[in-house]
Design a protein around this motif. Sequence first.
Motif, PDB file in Angstrom:
ATOM      1  N   TYR A  37       0.777  -1.241   0.000  1.00 32.37           N
ATOM      2  CA  TYR A  37       0.000   0.000   0.000  1.00 32.37           C
ATOM      3  C   TYR A  37       0.805   1.287   0.000  1.00 32.37           C
ATOM      4  O   TYR A  37       0.303   2.315  -0.404  1.00 32.37           O
ATOM      5  CB  TYR A  37      -0.948   0.008   1.201  1.00 32.37           C
ATOM      6  CG  TYR A  37      -1.939  -1.118   1.134  1.00 32.37           C
ATOM      7  CD1 TYR A  37      -2.929  -1.123   0.169  1.00 32.37           C
ATOM      8  CD2 TYR A  37      -1.849  -2.193   1.994  1.00 32.37           C
ATOM      9  CE1 TYR A  37      -3.822  -2.171   0.072  1.00 32.37           C
ATOM     10  CE2 TYR A  37      -2.754  -3.247   1.910  1.00 32.37           C
ATOM     11  CZ  TYR A  37      -3.728  -3.223   0.946  1.00 32.37           C
ATOM     12  OH  TYR A  37      -4.605  -4.261   0.852  1.00 32.37           O
ATOM     13  N   PRO A  41       4.457   1.798  -6.380  1.00 34.69           N
ATOM     14  CA  PRO A  41       3.858   2.910  -7.139  1.00 34.69           C
ATOM     15  C   PRO A  41       2.481   2.528  -7.671  1.00 34.69           C
ATOM     16  O   PRO A  41       2.273   1.409  -8.130  1.00 34.69           O
ATOM     17  CB  PRO A  41       4.846   3.142  -8.284  1.00 34.69           C
ATOM     18  CG  PRO A  41       6.093   2.443  -7.888  1.00 34.69           C
ATOM     19  CD  PRO A  41       5.709   1.353  -6.951  1.00 34.69           C
ATOM     20  N   ARG A  42       1.561   3.436  -7.609  1.00 35.99           N
ATOM     21  CA  ARG A  42       0.195   3.167  -8.079  1.00 35.99           C
ATOM     22  C   ARG A  42       0.133   2.999  -9.595  1.00 35.99           C
ATOM     23  O   ARG A  42      -0.728   2.312 -10.110  1.00 35.99           O
ATOM     24  CB  ARG A  42      -0.747   4.299  -7.668  1.00 35.99           C
ATOM     25  CG  ARG A  42      -0.901   4.424  -6.185  1.00 35.99           C
ATOM     26  CD  ARG A  42      -1.726   3.280  -5.666  1.00 35.99           C
ATOM     27  NE  ARG A  42      -1.856   3.404  -4.216  1.00 35.99           N
ATOM     28  CZ  ARG A  42      -1.780   2.402  -3.392  1.00 35.99           C
ATOM     29  NH1 ARG A  42      -1.574   1.192  -3.844  1.00 35.99           N
ATOM     30  NH2 ARG A  42      -1.910   2.584  -2.106  1.00 35.99           N
ATOM     31  N   SER A  43       1.034   3.633 -10.304  1.00 35.85           N
ATOM     32  CA  SER A  43       0.986   3.595 -11.764  1.00 35.85           C
ATOM     33  C   SER A  43       1.847   2.489 -12.359  1.00 35.85           C
ATOM     34  O   SER A  43       2.094   2.487 -13.560  1.00 35.85           O
ATOM     35  CB  SER A  43       1.430   4.949 -12.321  1.00 35.85           C
ATOM     36  OG  SER A  43       2.763   5.201 -11.915  1.00 35.85           O
ATOM     37  N   ARG A  45       3.028  -0.799 -14.081  1.00 30.91           N
ATOM     38  CA  ARG A  45       2.406  -1.717 -15.042  1.00 30.91           C
ATOM     39  C   ARG A  45       2.794  -3.144 -14.693  1.00 30.91           C
ATOM     40  O   ARG A  45       3.784  -3.384 -14.006  1.00 30.91           O
ATOM     41  CB  ARG A  45       2.859  -1.374 -16.450  1.00 30.91           C
ATOM     42  CG  ARG A  45       2.383  -0.007 -16.893  1.00 30.91           C
ATOM     43  CD  ARG A  45       2.713   0.292 -18.319  1.00 30.91           C
ATOM     44  NE  ARG A  45       3.761  -0.547 -18.871  1.00 30.91           N
ATOM     45  CZ  ARG A  45       4.719  -0.131 -19.664  1.00 30.91           C
ATOM     46  NH1 ARG A  45       4.791   1.139 -19.973  1.00 30.91           N
ATOM     47  NH2 ARG A  45       5.612  -0.958 -20.153  1.00 30.91           N
TER      48      ARG A  45
END
Length: 86
Positions: A37, A41-43, A45
Amino acid sequence: MGSAATSRVLAVWVYDRTRSLLVAMLMHASLTGSVLYILMPRSIRAESLSIWYLLFGAGLWVLVVAVALTDNGECAKASKDRTFPG
């Protein structure tokens, strides 16, 4: 070895030092939570996820080596002094 094996090494070290299963469990929970969490990184791939986990695992191994170098063999000495039933 990946980050899972490294976190096991750290959990065993924490348990060996504190003799508290609760502390080791809290360390494991905080590590898992931080990886999933906070640090990831949220982005990111799917193609980059494996590389991220490898780099994170390498960072944990650096932490294990640092702990081992500053421990001065105390953990190993404690393990030798312990007797196991059976």
